[in-house]
Design a protein around this motif. Structure first.
Motif, PDB file in Angstrom:
ATOM      1  N   GLY A  35       0.784  -1.223   0.000  1.00 53.58           N
ATOM      2  CA  GLY A  35       0.000   0.000   0.000  1.00 53.58           C
ATOM      3  C   GLY A  35       0.814   1.271   0.000  1.00 53.58           C
ATOM      4  O   GLY A  35       0.284   2.358   0.123  1.00 53.58           O
ATOM      5  N   VAL A  36       2.141   1.164  -0.151  1.00 53.56           N
ATOM      6  CA  VAL A  36       3.004   2.347  -0.147  1.00 53.56           C
ATOM      7  C   VAL A  36       3.608   2.507  -1.527  1.00 53.56           C
ATOM      8  O   VAL A  36       4.184   1.583  -2.082  1.00 53.56           O
ATOM      9  CB  VAL A  36       4.127   2.215   0.904  1.00 53.56           C
ATOM     10  N   GLN A  37       3.468   3.684  -2.071  1.00 53.12           N
ATOM     11  CA  GLN A  37       4.028   3.991  -3.379  1.00 53.12           C
ATOM     12  C   GLN A  37       5.530   4.103  -3.211  1.00 53.12           C
ATOM     13  O   GLN A  37       6.029   4.912  -2.439  1.00 53.12           O
ATOM     14  CB  GLN A  37       3.441   5.302  -3.889  1.00 53.12           C
ATOM     15  N   SER A  38       6.312   3.268  -3.929  1.00 56.01           N
ATOM     16  CA  SER A  38       7.747   3.248  -3.708  1.00 56.01           C
ATOM     17  C   SER A  38       8.483   4.292  -4.517  1.00 56.01           C
ATOM     18  O   SER A  38       9.621   4.588  -4.238  1.00 56.01           O
ATOM     19  CB  SER A  38       8.305   1.860  -4.020  1.00 56.01           C
ATOM     20  N   ASN A  39       7.866   4.861  -5.537  1.00 61.09           N
ATOM     21  CA  ASN A  39       8.533   5.867  -6.343  1.00 61.09           C
ATOM     22  C   ASN A  39       7.473   6.791  -6.926  1.00 61.09           C
ATOM     23  O   ASN A  39       6.499   6.326  -7.480  1.00 61.09           O
ATOM     24  CB  ASN A  39       9.328   5.192  -7.456  1.00 61.09           C
ATOM     25  N   LEU A  40       7.675   8.089  -6.821  1.00 60.44           N
ATOM     26  CA  LEU A  40       6.691   9.028  -7.334  1.00 60.44           C
ATOM     27  C   LEU A  40       6.703   9.076  -8.848  1.00 60.44           C
ATOM     28  O   LEU A  40       5.696   9.297  -9.476  1.00 60.44           O
ATOM     29  CB  LEU A  40       6.943  10.424  -6.764  1.00 60.44           C
ATOM     30  N   SER A  41       7.852   8.924  -9.454  1.00 64.45           N
ATOM     31  CA  SER A  41       7.951   8.911 -10.902  1.00 64.45           C
ATOM     32  C   SER A  41       9.173   8.108 -11.290  1.00 64.45           C
ATOM     33  O   SER A  41      10.070   7.891 -10.493  1.00 64.45           O
ATOM     34  CB  SER A  41       8.047  10.336 -11.450  1.00 64.45           C
ATOM     35  N   LYS A  65       9.915   6.112   3.193  1.00 66.55           N
ATOM     36  CA  LYS A  65       9.089   5.357   2.248  1.00 66.55           C
ATOM     37  C   LYS A  65       8.776   6.148   0.988  1.00 66.55           C
ATOM     38  O   LYS A  65       8.368   5.570  -0.005  1.00 66.55           O
ATOM     39  CB  LYS A  65       7.798   4.900   2.921  1.00 66.55           C
ATOM     40  N   LEU A  66       8.945   7.450   1.032  1.00 68.17           N
ATOM     41  CA  LEU A  66       8.657   8.305  -0.118  1.00 68.17           C
ATOM     42  C   LEU A  66       9.824   9.252  -0.363  1.00 68.17           C
ATOM     43  O   LEU A  66      10.473   9.688   0.579  1.00 68.17           O
ATOM     44  CB  LEU A  66       7.391   9.144   0.132  1.00 68.17           C
ATOM     45  N   PRO A  67      10.060   9.601  -1.613  1.00 66.45           N
ATOM     46  CA  PRO A  67      11.077  10.622  -1.888  1.00 66.45           C
ATOM     47  C   PRO A  67      10.632  11.970  -1.312  1.00 66.45           C
ATOM     48  O   PRO A  67       9.448  12.280  -1.293  1.00 66.45           O
ATOM     49  CB  PRO A  67      11.117  10.694  -3.417  1.00 66.45           C
ATOM     50  N   ILE A  68      11.598  12.745  -0.829  1.00 68.00           N
ATOM     51  CA  ILE A  68      11.290  14.034  -0.201  1.00 68.00           C
ATOM     52  C   ILE A  68      12.231  15.094  -0.755  1.00 68.00           C
ATOM     53  O   ILE A  68      13.436  14.893  -0.812  1.00 68.00           O
ATOM     54  CB  ILE A  68      11.464  13.960   1.327  1.00 68.00           C
ATOM     55  N   ILE A  69      11.666  16.220  -1.154  1.00 68.83           N
ATOM     56  CA  ILE A  69      12.465  17.379  -1.528  1.00 68.83           C
ATOM     57  C   ILE A  69      12.297  18.391  -0.402  1.00 68.83           C
ATOM     58  O   ILE A  69      11.196  18.852  -0.133  1.00 68.83           O
ATOM     59  CB  ILE A  69      12.020  17.974  -2.875  1.00 68.83           C
ATOM     60  N   GLU A  70      13.396  18.712   0.261  1.00 65.76           N
ATOM     61  CA  GLU A  70      13.348  19.610   1.413  1.00 65.76           C
ATOM     62  C   GLU A  70      13.779  21.014   1.001  1.00 65.76           C
ATOM     63  O   GLU A  70      14.775  21.179   0.303  1.00 65.76           O
ATOM     64  CB  GLU A  70      14.288  19.082   2.498  1.00 65.76           C
TER      65      GLU A  70
END
Length: 107
Positions: A35-41, A65-70
């Protein structure tokens, strides 16, 4: 007292909502595990690559679990989002968007 979220609390999904979210993610050909998206794109955009470079962080660490842009502050976040939107429009000239109107975006 039960609020608009049905008493579940903010950010909590019921089973139906989880199934629907998983179905949508799978239908978009995205990789989904537990149930967790492993890659946004499949690839980062030039705007995303530059934002990650400027942040001094990796896009995703093993424990995340998700990519993050800080970013450092909300005006900078607005600039990154606006630049990414313009980039998307250039890549999708026939694309359709929906922008919220009314008071909802204020809250």
């Amino acid at each position: 007292i039960s609020g608009a979220d049905g008493g579940r609390g903010p950010g909590r999904l019921d089973r139906r909502e989880k199934r629907e979210t998983r179905r949508r993610m799978e239908s978009d050909n995205e990789v989904v595990e537990d149930g967790v998206q492993s890659n946004l794109s499949s690839t980062e955009s030039a705007v995303e690559t530059e934002a990650v470079k400027r942040s001094g962080r990796k896009l995703q660490y093993p424990e995340e679990k998700l990519p993050i842009i800080e970013v450092d502050n909300f005006p900078q976040l607005g600039k990154v989002v606006a630049a990414r939107f313009i980039e998307w429009v250039q890549e999708n000239p026939g694309g359709v968007i929906s922008l919220p109107t009314g008071r909802t975006p204020e809250h």
